[in-house]
Scaffold this motif. Structure first.
Motif, PDB file in Angstrom:
ATOM      1  N   LEU A  94       0.778  -1.278  -0.063  1.00 48.64           N
ATOM      2  CA  LEU A  94      -0.060  -0.130  -0.071  1.00 48.64           C
ATOM      3  C   LEU A  94       0.587   1.187   0.115  1.00 48.64           C
ATOM      4  CD1 LEU A  94      -2.711  -1.185   2.446  1.00 48.64           C
ATOM      5  CD2 LEU A  94      -2.798  -1.172  -0.020  1.00 48.64           C
ATOM      6  N   CYS A  95       1.868   1.261   0.795  1.00 42.95           N
ATOM      7  CA  CYS A  95       2.605   2.393   1.011  1.00 42.95           C
ATOM      8  C   CYS A  95       3.614   2.747  -0.087  1.00 42.95           C
ATOM      9  CB  CYS A  95       3.060   2.721   2.477  1.00 42.95           C
ATOM     10  SG  CYS A  95       4.178   1.395   2.803  1.00 42.95           S
ATOM     11  N   VAL A  96       4.223   1.687  -0.596  1.00 46.98           N
ATOM     12  CA  VAL A  96       5.155   1.719  -1.661  1.00 46.98           C
ATOM     13  C   VAL A  96       4.572   1.873  -2.973  1.00 46.98           C
ATOM     14  CG1 VAL A  96       7.311   0.828  -2.694  1.00 46.98           C
ATOM     15  CG2 VAL A  96       6.994   0.769  -0.335  1.00 46.98           C
ATOM     16  N   TRP A  97       3.794   0.675  -3.203  1.00 46.40           N
ATOM     17  CA  TRP A  97       3.508   0.921  -4.948  1.00 46.40           C
ATOM     18  C   TRP A  97       2.418   1.443  -5.288  1.00 46.40           C
ATOM     19  CZ3 TRP A  97       7.715  -1.387  -5.844  1.00 46.40           C
ATOM     20  CH2 TRP A  97       8.364  -2.324  -4.831  1.00 46.40           C
ATOM     21  N   ARG A  98       1.339   1.647  -4.553  1.00 41.98           N
ATOM     22  CA  ARG A  98       0.203   2.666  -4.888  1.00 41.98           C
ATOM     23  C   ARG A  98       0.421   3.733  -5.426  1.00 41.98           C
ATOM     24  NH1 ARG A  98      -4.111  -0.197  -2.354  1.00 41.98           N
ATOM     25  NH2 ARG A  98      -4.488  -2.080  -3.724  1.00 41.98           N
ATOM     26  N   PRO A  99       1.116   4.549  -4.560  1.00 42.26           N
ATOM     27  CA  PRO A  99       1.054   6.066  -4.817  1.00 42.26           C
ATOM     28  C   PRO A  99       2.230   6.167  -5.841  1.00 42.26           C
ATOM     29  CG  PRO A  99       1.861   5.647  -2.703  1.00 42.26           C
ATOM     30  CD  PRO A  99       1.495   4.513  -3.143  1.00 42.26           C
ATOM     31  N   LEU A 100       3.114   5.385  -6.137  1.00 41.73           N
ATOM     32  CA  LEU A 100       4.164   5.195  -7.169  1.00 41.73           C
ATOM     33  C   LEU A 100       3.707   4.998  -8.452  1.00 41.73           C
ATOM     34  CD1 LEU A 100       7.393   4.124  -5.449  1.00 41.73           C
ATOM     35  CD2 LEU A 100       6.415   6.489  -5.701  1.00 41.73           C
ATOM     36  N   GLN A 101       2.490   4.151  -8.289  1.00 41.73           N
ATOM     37  CA  GLN A 101       1.680   3.840  -9.899  1.00 41.73           C
ATOM     38  C   GLN A 101       2.923   3.123 -10.670  1.00 41.73           C
ATOM     39  OE1 GLN A 101      -1.281   4.546 -11.034  1.00 41.73           O
ATOM     40  NE2 GLN A 101      -2.133   5.797  -9.197  1.00 41.73           N
ATOM     41  N   VAL A 102       3.489   2.087  -9.977  1.00 37.44           N
ATOM     42  CA  VAL A 102       4.244   1.243 -10.996  1.00 37.44           C
ATOM     43  C   VAL A 102       3.665   0.344 -11.788  1.00 37.44           C
ATOM     44  CG1 VAL A 102       6.079   1.309  -9.186  1.00 37.44           C
ATOM     45  CG2 VAL A 102       4.694  -0.790  -9.279  1.00 37.44           C
ATOM     46  N   ASP A 103       3.920  -0.195 -12.854  1.00 38.14           N
ATOM     47  CA  ASP A 103       3.241  -0.790 -13.960  1.00 38.14           C
ATOM     48  C   ASP A 103       3.514  -2.542 -13.624  1.00 38.14           C
ATOM     49  OD1 ASP A 103       1.949  -2.079 -16.127  1.00 38.14           O
ATOM     50  OD2 ASP A 103       3.488  -1.780 -17.484  1.00 38.14           O
ATOM     51  N   PHE A 104       2.487  -3.420 -13.047  1.00 41.09           N
ATOM     52  CA  PHE A 104       2.707  -4.624 -12.875  1.00 41.09           C
ATOM     53  C   PHE A 104       2.673  -5.378 -13.975  1.00 41.09           C
ATOM     54  CE2 PHE A 104       2.646  -5.644  -8.221  1.00 41.09           C
ATOM     55  CZ  PHE A 104       2.782  -4.311  -7.521  1.00 41.09           C
ATOM     56  N   TRP A 105       3.596  -6.132 -14.356  1.00 45.41           N
ATOM     57  CA  TRP A 105       3.738  -6.918 -15.437  1.00 45.41           C
ATOM     58  C   TRP A 105       3.305  -8.500 -15.137  1.00 45.41           C
ATOM     59  CZ3 TRP A 105       8.358  -6.405 -19.305  1.00 45.41           C
ATOM     60  CH2 TRP A 105       8.217  -4.998 -19.972  1.00 45.41           C
ATOM     61  N   ARG A 106       3.757  -8.725 -13.907  1.00 44.56           N
ATOM     62  CA  ARG A 106       3.601 -10.233 -13.697  1.00 44.56           C
ATOM     63  C   ARG A 106       3.505 -10.272 -11.949  1.00 44.56           C
ATOM     64  NH1 ARG A 106       7.200 -15.631 -14.280  1.00 44.56           N
ATOM     65  NH2 ARG A 106       8.571 -14.152 -13.414  1.00 44.56           N
ATOM     66  N   PRO A 107       2.432 -10.602 -11.324  1.00 42.28           N
ATOM     67  CA  PRO A 107       0.952 -10.619 -11.837  1.00 42.28           C
ATOM     68  C   PRO A 107       0.596  -9.171 -12.347  1.00 42.28           C
ATOM     69  CG  PRO A 107       0.924 -10.414  -9.694  1.00 42.28           C
ATOM     70  CD  PRO A 107       2.306 -10.673  -9.779  1.00 42.28           C
ATOM     71  N   GLU A 108      -0.531  -9.174 -12.819  1.00 41.06           N
ATOM     72  CA  GLU A 108      -0.884  -7.831 -13.513  1.00 41.06           C
ATOM     73  C   GLU A 108      -1.399  -6.695 -12.785  1.00 41.06           C
ATOM     74  OE1 GLU A 108      -1.967 -10.801 -14.689  1.00 41.06           O
ATOM     75  OE2 GLU A 108      -1.512 -11.008 -16.794  1.00 41.06           O
ATOM     76  N   SER A 109      -1.617  -7.011 -11.333  1.00 42.75           N
ATOM     77  CA  SER A 109      -1.975  -5.963 -10.637  1.00 42.75           C
ATOM     78  C   SER A 109      -1.593  -6.267  -9.014  1.00 42.75           C
ATOM     79  CB  SER A 109      -3.439  -5.797 -10.639  1.00 42.75           C
ATOM     80  OG  SER A 109      -4.146  -6.785 -10.096  1.00 42.75           O
ATOM     81  N   PRO A 110      -1.303  -5.303  -8.310  1.00 47.29           N
ATOM     82  CA  PRO A 110      -0.908  -5.595  -6.713  1.00 47.29           C
ATOM     83  C   PRO A 110      -1.879  -6.526  -6.005  1.00 47.29           C
ATOM     84  CG  PRO A 110      -1.244  -3.149  -7.049  1.00 47.29           C
ATOM     85  CD  PRO A 110      -1.462  -3.792  -8.519  1.00 47.29           C
ATOM     86  N   GLU A 111      -3.127  -6.507  -6.384  1.00 47.01           N
ATOM     87  CA  GLU A 111      -4.016  -7.132  -5.571  1.00 47.01           C
ATOM     88  C   GLU A 111      -3.690  -8.707  -5.903  1.00 47.01           C
ATOM     89  OE1 GLU A 111      -5.108  -4.985  -7.809  1.00 47.01           O
ATOM     90  OE2 GLU A 111      -5.416  -3.415  -6.329  1.00 47.01           O
ATOM     91  N   LEU A 112      -3.096  -9.095  -6.986  1.00 49.31           N
ATOM     92  CA  LEU A 112      -2.649 -10.343  -7.386  1.00 49.31           C
ATOM     93  C   LEU A 112      -1.482 -11.075  -6.672  1.00 49.31           C
ATOM     94  CD1 LEU A 112      -3.922 -10.398 -10.982  1.00 49.31           C
ATOM     95  CD2 LEU A 112      -5.181 -11.448  -9.112  1.00 49.31           C
ATOM     96  N   VAL A 113      -0.750 -10.327  -5.918  1.00 51.56           N
ATOM     97  CA  VAL A 113       0.437 -10.662  -5.423  1.00 51.56           C
ATOM     98  C   VAL A 113       0.248 -11.330  -4.201  1.00 51.56           C
ATOM     99  CG1 VAL A 113       2.374  -9.929  -4.262  1.00 51.56           C
ATOM    100  CG2 VAL A 113       1.678  -8.649  -6.225  1.00 51.56           C
ATOM    101  N   THR A 114       0.780 -12.746  -4.234  1.00 53.54           N
ATOM    102  CA  THR A 114       0.703 -13.386  -2.853  1.00 53.54           C
ATOM    103  C   THR A 114       2.149 -13.870  -2.608  1.00 53.54           C
ATOM    104  OG1 THR A 114       0.629 -15.454  -4.256  1.00 53.54           O
ATOM    105  CG2 THR A 114      -1.476 -14.383  -3.362  1.00 53.54           C
ATOM    106  N   ILE A 115       1.952 -14.424  -1.248  1.00 54.78           N
ATOM    107  CA  ILE A 115       3.516 -14.996  -0.414  1.00 54.78           C
ATOM    108  C   ILE A 115       4.222 -15.933  -1.751  1.00 54.78           C
ATOM    109  CG2 ILE A 115       2.466 -16.940   0.487  1.00 54.78           C
ATOM    110  CD1 ILE A 115       4.183 -15.990   2.913  1.00 54.78           C
TER     111      ILE A 115
END
Ligand code: ARG
Ligand code: ZN
Length: 400
Positions: free
Chosen positions: A25-46
């Motif tokens: 939340l505090c790093v990626w969101r405000p920076l708007q990085v482009d997720f290539w794999r997976p396609e969005s931060p919500e899809l990241v798991t351990i």
């Protein structure tokens, strides 16, 4: 627009979920990085590898944060602008159609006209509707003419705009089908007995946009008053657990599920076509990149498909065939468990409609070039993928 600043691609191995959620939340969101794999931060798991594109301007901030939270990382592509320029071989422009180049939409369209008119006995063209921006979606029907209705396989490429190797594969498939019919016994028998419907570029508006404006565009190009963000993810827009998991209801997200199932006209056109032909379509194959995976339902739930063991067996046979050529290794399995749960995908929708053999391919590579697979890899990628597709087709044909 020129490809702006670009990025270092970071592969991150995650240590702890909780750890990550905070940092996400505090790093990626405000920076708007482009997720290539997976396609969005919500899809990241351990414990998964994550590839992201970071604007050069943010690089120091991202490094500092990664070091603070002690997250392993590695730069995969130092300079994206340079990689975009290297992806395509140099040569004169405009470029003629080539099976070993990334052809733009106009070139693909011209090629479809030429190839269909020069092989009238084996191909016919059919427009199944227009895209949001009004481009015709043309399906090529491959197969020996017959007086009786034949069973069929539906193959589409390029649901996601930036996955350029996918449309290149559909074009390759058509060429191979035509040039090996009559000499290759398997292809001959396939096209004698069945038809293959090929949609070379599903998301034409998006594909055109990746050639002209933004190489990294993924979604459609539809607009809606009230939002300044454009497009929806055409692989989150199908009526299969629509927008319940692994998809975003935020129109600005790269995995936006759309305003309703089939809100994207491209999805509706293909869904209508498959519904109309559902009694004859026995397999649905959809080509994406990258990650080297052969996925099958389900992705909207962790529940196993009714035909799980058969789907797995066929996927493993197809992966083995693919690997036999150049040693490229693929992982097969149901989408949810193999990559991440993500609802609204075409494969799950087709399967639930009754198309049993429903597969999503994620072609080369595993992140060295990602979406920017060099043109020199088109040929080997298409050759090996042909073996997998032909394996599945032969199985389907034997089990009609
Ligand atoms: N990378 C693909 C996507 O995110 C995988 C699709 C797998 N199937 C699915 N129904 N999610 O669209
Ligand atoms: Zn994709």
């Amino acid at each position: 627009m020129k490809f702006l600043l670009l990025l270092g691609l970071v592969a991150v191995a995650l240590a702890e979920t909780t750890h990550f959620e905070g940092s996400c939340l505090c790093v990626w969101r405000p920076l708007q990085v482009d997720f290539w794999r997976p396609e969005s931060p919500e899809l990241v798991t351990i414990d998964i590898d994550v590839d992201i594109r970071v604007p050069a301007f943010y690089l120091d901030m991202v490094y500092t944060r990664l070091d603070q939270i002690d997250m392993e990382h590695e730069v995969l592509i130092e300079d994206l602008e340079d990689a975009v320029n290297r992806e395509r071989d140099s040569g004169p422009t405009p470029r003629a159609h080539s099976y070993t180049k990334y052809n733009d939409w106009n070139t693909v369209q011209g090629w479809m006209n030429t190839i269909a008119s020069s092989n009238p006995n084996l191909i016919s063209k059919q427009v199944i509707g227009n895209t949001y921006e009004g481009r015709p979606m043309t399906v090529l029907k491959l197969g020996k003419k017959s007086s009786v209705t034949k069973n069929a396989i539906f193959l589409d490429c390029g649901i996601h705009a930036r996955e350029w190797i996918a449309p290149a594969f559909c074009q390759w498939f058509v060429k191979e089908a035509l040039s090996t019919y009559g000499s290759d016994s398997q292809m001959t028998s396939l096209l004698d007995q069945m038809d293959v419907y090929v949609l070379p570029v599903f998301n034409i508006d998006g594909y055109d946009y990746t050639h002209k404006s933004n190489r990294m565009w993924r979604k459609t190009r539809s607009r809606k008053s009230g939002s300044s963000c454009i497009g929806a993810d055409p692989n989150r827009n199908w009526n299969a657990g629509w927008c319940t998991i692994g998809a975003s209801s935020n129109p600005c997200s790269d995995t936006f599920c759309g305003y309703s199932p089939e809100s994207e006209i491209e999805v509706k056109n293909v869904a209508d076509f498959i519904r109309r032909n559902k009694s004859i379509i026995k397999a649905y194959l959809t080509i994406h990149s990258y990650s080297q995976l052969l996925l099958f339902p389900y992705s909207y739930t962790f529940q196993l498909a009714a035909h799980h063991s058969e789907l797995l067996k066929v996927a493993e046979g197809a992966s083995a065939a693919l690997r036999s050529l150049y040693g490229t290794s693929y992982t097969s399995g149901p989408g949810a468990a193999t990559i991440y749960p993500a609802a609204g995908g075409s494969d799950d929708w087709a399967y639930d409609l009754g198309v049993k053999y429903s597969y999503t391919f994620e072609l080369r590579d595993t992140g060295r070039y990602g979406f920017l697979l060099p043109e020199s890899q088109i040929k080997p990628t298409c050759e090996e993928t042909m073996l997998a597709v032909k394996y599945i087709a032969a199985y389907v044909q034997k089990n009609l």
